[in-house]
Scaffold this active site. Structure first.
Site, PDB file in Angstrom:
ATOM      1  N   THR A  63       0.853  -1.183   0.000  1.00 37.32           N
ATOM      2  CA  THR A  63       0.000   0.000   0.000  1.00 37.32           C
ATOM      3  C   THR A  63       0.887   1.230   0.000  1.00 37.32           C
ATOM      4  OG1 THR A  63      -1.667  -1.201   1.242  1.00 37.32           O
ATOM      5  CG2 THR A  63      -1.886   1.182   1.207  1.00 37.32           C
ATOM      6  N   THR A 110      -3.586   0.333  -3.118  1.00 40.04           N
ATOM      7  CA  THR A 110      -3.252  -0.862  -2.329  1.00 40.04           C
ATOM      8  C   THR A 110      -3.405  -2.132  -3.144  1.00 40.04           C
ATOM      9  OG1 THR A 110      -3.768  -2.106  -0.316  1.00 40.04           O
ATOM     10  CG2 THR A 110      -5.622  -1.038  -1.400  1.00 40.04           C
ATOM     11  N   GLY A 151      -3.378  -0.725   6.592  1.00 42.78           N
ATOM     12  CA  GLY A 151      -4.582  -1.510   6.871  1.00 42.78           C
ATOM     13  C   GLY A 151      -5.578  -0.683   7.677  1.00 42.78           C
TER      14      GLY A 151
HETATM   15  O1  DON Z   1      -7.716  -1.099   1.540  1.00 45.12           O
HETATM   16  C1  DON Z   1      -7.251  -1.288   2.649  1.00 45.12           C
HETATM   17  O2  DON Z   1      -7.636  -0.697   3.639  1.00 45.12           O
HETATM   18  C2  DON Z   1      -6.111  -2.297   2.835  1.00 45.12           C
HETATM   19  N1  DON Z   1      -6.050  -3.171   1.679  1.00 45.12           N
HETATM   20  C3  DON Z   1      -4.825  -1.584   3.071  1.00 45.12           C
HETATM   21  C4  DON Z   1      -3.683  -2.552   3.320  1.00 45.12           C
HETATM   22  C5  DON Z   1      -2.439  -1.891   3.779  1.00 45.12           C
HETATM   23  O3  DON Z   1      -2.410  -0.715   4.047  1.00 45.12           O
HETATM   24  C6  DON Z   1      -1.253  -2.784   3.947  1.00 45.12           C
HETATM   25  N2  DON Z   1      -0.031  -2.007   3.935  1.00 45.12           N
HETATM   26  N3  DON Z   1       0.580  -1.531   4.777  1.00 45.12           N
END
Ligand code: DON
Length: 447
Positions: free
Chosen positions: A248, A266, A354
């Site tokens: 992401t 992401t 996330g």
């Molecule tokens: O859309 C979302 O909220 C998740 N797929 C984000 C995942 C994420 O940030 C992982 N990286 N650090």
């Protein structure tokens, strides 16, 4: 700019190669087992003996350069309907591990939708964010609406009272996020009710003191608001290590005319699903894991963010028997945010991370507006994150004094936040101040 012009730097980078830095080499090594399951992915990121390419290796991705060139010459439809679409579907259906059921129609029917932003006013600042299917914007604004009723001036930054309040506010907002938020094209999400200031007052009454509001907090009953007619939804070379997150990424930009852009992208996990489309050079995401894995709660009520509902039941990669809906989008937590002050651009901010993204962005906004930290300090200082449960504190805040005080107030505390907030602030002097998160070796640039 034409698609061709916009894609050219990416084509050059893929064709000429990029050097694996220490951070990326660690990420490859940590994911080597998953990568090795998919031959096309292994061919790019592992050496012929199956070992992760070490730091300093130049990765050339001619397949990706060719993919971009094809899109540049034929247009984006080649991706959604043409030969690239066919290869994506083939890669999904014939993956050696967990093959999926994606069909050509899934791609052909996909549409990027121009949606109305969500907005609130926080202490005189107009905050704008992304609407469903991300929970990020609405939850962030619920947190701000709740916090607005607290006198932060009397709470020193990093004090027990400040940390308790930030945690309680985040926990209360997350209760509604978890219950109500999902793809609003498939379930009714009462965003106006959730963002109603009177509703924020009602929910704030759950936070009677600095003690921990007992978690999990039950969701509230946001009021039904009479809606107004809804608006129609309608390069340069940098000599630096590649520091882009492989899962992401967020960037914030403000230009000379004070146009602001805040973008989060992401593919969910590092390396996404780890399926690289053979011959095309790009990875497929595992964003479906942002759906709830359960279809019903313990009382048998359907879960808003389950990949199910009443419209067009059909199958997905989650299972042939599931009464699932094609086209429903998983709930994200991305929270790209723009803030105006007195009608003029003030700040662009966002982060990966996330569902912790929401807390990261919340912390930075509070640091800027309530604590008047300069933007780099606002990004640097340790963060307090809660998601309708315990508090996670950045290690620097994880002191015996603070954790002891929080535990005595009924919070459970752990350490280990990350995130990579990227922000630009228009200073009172009219200058632009960029801040990149030191947690992820980012860098702010002006030019
Ligand atoms: O859309 C979302 O909220 C998740 N797929 C984000 C995942 C994420 O940030 C992982 N990286 N650090």
């Amino acid at each position: 700019m034409s698609l061709e012009e916009v894609l050219q730097p990416a084509i050059d980078l893929a064709r000429d190669g990029y050097t694996i830095d220490s951070y990326f080499s660690e990420q490859i090594a940590d994911n080597a087992e998953r990568i090795a399951m998919f031959p096309a992915t292994a061919a790019l990121y592992l050496d012929p003996d199956g070992n992760p390419w070490p730091e300093g290796t130049v990765i050339v991705n001619d397949d990706l350069a060719n993919t971009f060139e094809l899109i540049a010459s034929d247009g984006i439809s080649v991706f959604y309907e043409g030969e690239i679409a066919a290869d994506i579907v083939d890669a999904v259906q014939n993956a050696p591990v967990n093959p999926g059921m994606m069909e050509l129609n899934d791609l052909a029917n996909y549409r990027a939708v121009r949606r109305q932003p969500v907005t609130t006013n926080y202490r005189g600042y107009d905050v704008y964010g992304m609407n469903m299917p991300t929970s990020g914007g609405t939850t962030l604004m619920m947190m701000l609406n709740l916090l607005e009723g607290f006198d932060m001036e009397n709470m020193e930054w990093g004090s027990l009272d400040m940390v308790s309040t930030l945690a309680n506010v985040q926990n209360v907002a997350f209760a509604d996020r978890n219950q109500y938020m999902a793809d609003a094209d498939f379930v009714d999400v009462n965003v106006d009710g959730l963002l109603d200031k009177a509703y924020a007052r009602e929910r704030r009454s759950l936070i009677q003191s600095f003690s921990a509001v007992s978690t999990p907090v039950d969701p509230g009953q946001p009021p039904v608001i009479e809606l107004e007619e809804a608006a129609e939804e309608t390069s340069y070379a940098i000599d630096w290590d590649d520091t882009e997150s492989t899962s992401t990424t967020h960037f914030s930009i403000v230009d000379k005319d004070r146009n602001m852009v805040s973008v989060t992208t992401t593919i969910e996990l590092l390396f996404g699903s780890a399926v690289l489309v053979p011959g095309r050079g790009f990875l497929l995401n595992n964003e479906l894991t942002d759906f709830s894995f359960a279809f019903e709660d313990e009382q048998g009520n359907s879960i808003a963010n389950a990949p199910t509902g009443e419209r067009a039941p059909r199958r997905t990669a989650l299972g042939e028997d599931a009464a699932t809906e094609g086209g429903k989008r998983p709930r994200s937590s991305m929270a790209p945010t723009l803030i105006l002050h007195n009608g003029t651009p003030f700040m662009a901010v966002g982060s990966p991370g996330g569902s912790r993204i929401i807390g990261y962005v919340f912390n930075v906004i509070v640091n800027v507006i309530d604590y008047e930290l300069d933007i780099q300090s606002a990004v640097n200082v340790p963060r307090i994150v809660a998601r309708n449960g315990g508090i996670t504190l950045d290690t620097e805040l994880f002191t015996l004094e603070l954790t002891g005080g929080l535990t005595a107030r009924g919070f459970s505390v752990s350490d280990g936040n990350t995130g990579s907030v990227q922000a630009v602030l228009v200073g009172p002097d009219g200058l632009l101040y960029g801040a990149a998160d030191p947690r992820r070796q980012g860098v702010a640039l002006g030019h």
